[in-house]
Motif scaffolding. Structure first.
Motif, PDB file in Angstrom:
ATOM      1  N   LYS A 230      -3.614  16.795  78.804  1.00  0.00           N
ATOM      2  CA  LYS A 230      -4.793  17.511  78.311  1.00  0.00           C
ATOM      3  C   LYS A 230      -5.807  17.800  79.431  1.00  0.00           C
ATOM      4  O   LYS A 230      -6.367  18.899  79.488  1.00  0.00           O
ATOM      5  CB  LYS A 230      -5.451  16.667  77.208  1.00  0.00           C
ATOM      6  CG  LYS A 230      -6.556  17.351  76.452  1.00  0.00           C
ATOM      7  CD  LYS A 230      -6.074  18.565  75.678  1.00  0.00           C
ATOM      8  CE  LYS A 230      -7.231  19.413  75.177  1.00  0.00           C
ATOM      9  NZ  LYS A 230      -6.817  20.789  74.904  1.00  0.00           N
ATOM     10  N   ALA A 231      -6.029  16.815  80.323  1.00  0.00           N
ATOM     11  CA  ALA A 231      -7.012  17.007  81.402  1.00  0.00           C
ATOM     12  C   ALA A 231      -6.605  18.161  82.318  1.00  0.00           C
ATOM     13  O   ALA A 231      -7.466  18.892  82.813  1.00  0.00           O
ATOM     14  CB  ALA A 231      -7.178  15.718  82.200  1.00  0.00           C
TER      15      ALA A 231
ATOM     16  N   SER B 219      -8.164  25.858  81.748  1.00  0.00           N
ATOM     17  CA  SER B 219      -9.130  26.591  80.902  1.00  0.00           C
ATOM     18  C   SER B 219     -10.404  26.883  81.678  1.00  0.00           C
ATOM     19  O   SER B 219     -10.957  27.986  81.599  1.00  0.00           O
ATOM     20  CB  SER B 219      -9.510  25.753  79.677  1.00  0.00           C
ATOM     21  OG  SER B 219      -8.419  25.616  78.816  1.00  0.00           O
ATOM     22  N   ASN B 220     -10.862  25.873  82.414  1.00  0.00           N
ATOM     23  CA  ASN B 220     -12.074  26.023  83.216  1.00  0.00           C
ATOM     24  C   ASN B 220     -11.916  27.148  84.241  1.00  0.00           C
ATOM     25  O   ASN B 220     -12.822  27.969  84.432  1.00  0.00           O
ATOM     26  CB  ASN B 220     -12.369  24.688  83.910  1.00  0.00           C
ATOM     27  CG  ASN B 220     -13.674  24.699  84.681  1.00  0.00           C
ATOM     28  OD1 ASN B 220     -14.714  25.059  84.152  1.00  0.00           O
ATOM     29  ND2 ASN B 220     -13.610  24.319  85.952  1.00  0.00           N
TER      30      ASN B 220
ATOM     31  N   ASN C 122      -7.295  21.413  80.481  1.00  0.00           N
ATOM     32  CA  ASN C 122      -8.728  21.722  80.507  1.00  0.00           C
ATOM     33  C   ASN C 122      -9.147  22.300  81.852  1.00  0.00           C
ATOM     34  O   ASN C 122     -10.019  23.164  81.922  1.00  0.00           O
ATOM     35  CB  ASN C 122      -9.559  20.466  80.212  1.00  0.00           C
ATOM     36  CG  ASN C 122      -9.530  20.091  78.737  1.00  0.00           C
ATOM     37  OD1 ASN C 122      -9.066  20.851  77.894  1.00  0.00           O
ATOM     38  ND2 ASN C 122     -10.015  18.895  78.424  1.00  0.00           N
ATOM     39  N   LYS C 123      -8.523  21.812  82.924  1.00  0.00           N
ATOM     40  CA  LYS C 123      -8.809  22.324  84.265  1.00  0.00           C
ATOM     41  C   LYS C 123      -8.418  23.810  84.334  1.00  0.00           C
ATOM     42  O   LYS C 123      -9.150  24.627  84.898  1.00  0.00           O
ATOM     43  CB  LYS C 123      -8.026  21.495  85.288  1.00  0.00           C
ATOM     44  CG  LYS C 123      -8.469  21.675  86.709  1.00  0.00           C
ATOM     45  CD  LYS C 123      -7.743  20.706  87.636  1.00  0.00           C
ATOM     46  CE  LYS C 123      -8.137  20.973  89.088  1.00  0.00           C
ATOM     47  NZ  LYS C 123      -7.838  22.357  89.543  1.00  0.00           N
TER      48      LYS C 123
END
Lengths: 149, 149
Positions: A68-69, A75-76, A72-73
């Motif tokens: 997930k992390a 997505s960022n 998210n990176k």
């Protein structure tokens, strides 16, 4: 994209360097590495960029199924690409480069992130890396997992 | 927004529940909690949503200066809000609710994330929580830091 917050291992940074060269060859143009792009009162630094050719891209030197992390990176980074387009009022060729089949599958799959990638016209490009470099990355990831465990 | 990947502590989830009620009162409408919104072959589940009133929002029950991983989580949620707008061809009122002054400052500051929030018209709303709940959250975060250290 914000280099001051870079938390990747030295091995990952080395791999990104190798992949950056391969991306230059693939696109056949000279990309700028970590260009400072000012937005508002700050700046972003994408892994590769060409203002003239309208290209912005990020390299993910991660091996294996992403967590997930890591999603998210990504997505960022996509959000920042959209910010650049919004601020400049111009469409860029937006590229995410990966070096692993599992990462590729995830980004082309059925997750919400994969849907964002399709809907916002993000290109996902797989660049092969040598077995030695791949093994080095796997070892570095294991070490990081141990530290973070 | 994807509940299957939720990694927050039970304390955080309890706080989000309390804040959700306060958001309902603030907006004066009955919001849907964790509505399943289908996008492509998957779905997202925002913390609060109203199709009729065109509202989508997320609650961040974090106390203190946010780290990069928390920023990335917010980026991920903003990207999904933009995805919803893109898919439905409709502008939503997009809200991020925080319960801490430091988090608020970060999101209203000079970071690239703060610039995304301004450029993509994301509303940031501060909701006060009781001291007891705040202390519980701080304790839970300390425990999580110890586990992740």
């Amino acid at each position: 994209m914000e280099k001051e917050e870079k938390s990747s291992s030295i091995e990952q940074q080395m791999a990104e360097q190798v992949i950056f060269q391969k991306v230059n060859d693939w696109l056949g143009i000279e990309l700028v590495e970590n260009a400072k792009i000012f937005v508002g009162n700050t700046f972003m630094q994408p892994d590769f960029y060409s203002k003239a050719d309208g290209i912005i891209g990020e390299i993910f030197a991660h091996i294996g199924k992403p967590k997930k992390a890591q999603d998210n990176k990504i997505s960022n980074d996509i959000l920042k690409m959209l910010l650049l387009e919004k601020i400049e009022g111009k469409i860029y060729r937006k590229i995410i480069v990966v070096c692993d089949e599992d990462e590729m599958k995830k980004l082309k799959g059925t997750s919400v992130l994969a849907e964002c990638i399709r809907q916002f016209d993000i290109e996902v490009k797989m660049i092969e890396i040598e077995t030695d470099l791949r093994d080095t990355l796997i070892e570095a990831q294991k070490r990081q997992r141990m530290v973070n465990a």
